[in-house]
Design an enzyme around this catalytic site. Structure first.
Site, PDB file in Angstrom:
ATOM      1  N   ASP A   1      35.602  -8.651  28.134  1.00 29.17           N
ATOM      2  CA  ASP A   1      35.144  -9.961  27.709  1.00 29.17           C
ATOM      3  C   ASP A   1      36.341 -10.791  28.214  1.00 29.17           C
ATOM      4  O   ASP A   1      36.880 -11.778  27.436  1.00 29.17           O
ATOM      5  CB  ASP A   1      35.172 -10.205  26.088  1.00 29.17           C
ATOM      6  CG  ASP A   1      33.788  -9.465  25.655  1.00 29.17           C
ATOM      7  OD1 ASP A   1      32.727  -9.468  26.441  1.00 29.17           O
ATOM      8  OD2 ASP A   1      33.777  -9.039  24.507  1.00 29.17           O
ATOM      9  N   GLU A   2      37.101 -10.401  29.316  1.00 33.39           N
ATOM     10  CA  GLU A   2      38.195 -11.023  29.719  1.00 33.39           C
ATOM     11  C   GLU A   2      38.088 -11.847  31.210  1.00 33.39           C
ATOM     12  O   GLU A   2      39.087 -12.202  31.698  1.00 33.39           O
ATOM     13  CB  GLU A   2      39.504 -10.348  29.615  1.00 33.39           C
ATOM     14  CG  GLU A   2      39.798 -10.130  28.343  1.00 33.39           C
ATOM     15  CD  GLU A   2      41.310  -9.165  28.076  1.00 33.39           C
ATOM     16  OE1 GLU A   2      42.122  -9.450  28.903  1.00 33.39           O
ATOM     17  OE2 GLU A   2      41.449  -8.708  27.015  1.00 33.39           O
TER      18      GLU A   2
END
Length: 286
Positions: A230-231
């Site tokens: 999620d980055e």
């Protein structure tokens, strides 16, 4: 304007005077007609320059390969460009990965069937059999590849086999974490929809996390997938205002509407070559 005559040029390079003039003159001299041009610099002096340019190809005086090699030699090398030319007629091959939630998947299938997503939708792969009928009524092949902790490596190997030749992988609420080895096959070519306004509430159950914090805005984020969960570079986000009157179920319902549209926009922009990835950020000429 006929899309099958459109070409797109994306450029990243150190900013300095003369870039736009050099590119424009080059294309003019080869019979191209520029029909759209967007640009951005990170700083008035010594910044990084980004440009997206569309041009029409019916009257080019050289084949594609010659145009590319001539641009590399006469323009790109002089300005130290990272660049690429793509042609709208060459539809990208897209595959969708999904689990059981169907809202984001159905949005993509519907838009594709209406000609709103310019791509060849080759297949849908799922770790569950539940959505086969929904997918196959659109005439799209459906592959069920079960995944467990014990079979993850074999499952990913089978998925990579099915995905050979694919240009873009879309995670339409695929509830499995892809391994770094899998992600490495598709750098900046896997788009995920996260049911949260990243970087807030990463991981599982973001709506429950948001409810417990009493947030006034919920959101959804489409991003490229990297090894870091999620980055990856964010492509698109949107939010909806909520209040203390909304319970978790209502947050989920509102969030799903956001997820559908945010993911569809991100996929369309990728297909139309509107995104330049720079580090862990994106420049989106939408």
């Amino acid at each position: 304007m006929q899309s099958d005559t459109t070409a797109r040029l994306l450029i990243t390079c150190p900013d300095r005077p003369g870039i736009v003039a050099a590119v424009s003159n080059f294309l003019f001299n080869h019979g191209a007609n520029i029909t759209a041009l967007d640009q951005h610099s990170t700083d008035p002096e010594g910044g990084t320059f980004f440009m997206r340019l569309e041009f029409q190809t019916p009257h080019l005086d050289v084949p594609r390969s010659v145009l590319g090699s001539a641009f590399a030699e006469r323009v790109a090398a002089r300005f130290e460009m990272d660049w690429r030319i793509s042609y709208a007629a060459d539809l990208k091959k897209v595959a969708i990965l999904v689990s059981k939630y169907d809202h984001a998947l159905n949005e993509l299938l519907w838009r594709h069937s209406n000609g709103e997503l310019p791509c060849e939708l080759t297949q849908v792969i799922s770790n569950h059999p539940d959505l086969r009928a929904e997918v196959e009524r659109f005439g799209i092949p459906y592959h069920h590849v079960p995944v467990s902790k014990e079979t993850k490596e074999q499952a990913e190997a089978e998925m990579l086999r099915l995905l050979q030749g694919c240009d873009l992988v879309v995670l339409a609420r695929y509830m499995q974490i892809l391994s770094p080895g899998f992600v490495a096959h598709y750098p900046n070519r896997i788009i995920n929809i996260h049911h949260s306004f990243l970087p807030a509430f990463v991981g599982a159950n973001p709506y429950k996390q948001a409810y417990e914090r009493g947030v006034k805005l919920i959101g959804a984020t489409a991003h490229y997938v990297t090894e870091a969960l999620d980055e990856g570079p964010i492509i698109e986000q949107d939010v909806a205002r909520v209040s203390h009157r909304n319970d978790v179920a209502e947050l989920v319902r509102l969030g799903r509407d956001l997820e559908r549209t945010v993911l569809a926009r991100a996929v369309q922009w990728h297909l139309e070559d509107r995104i330049i990835v720079h580090g862990n950020k994106t420049v989106v000429f939408a």
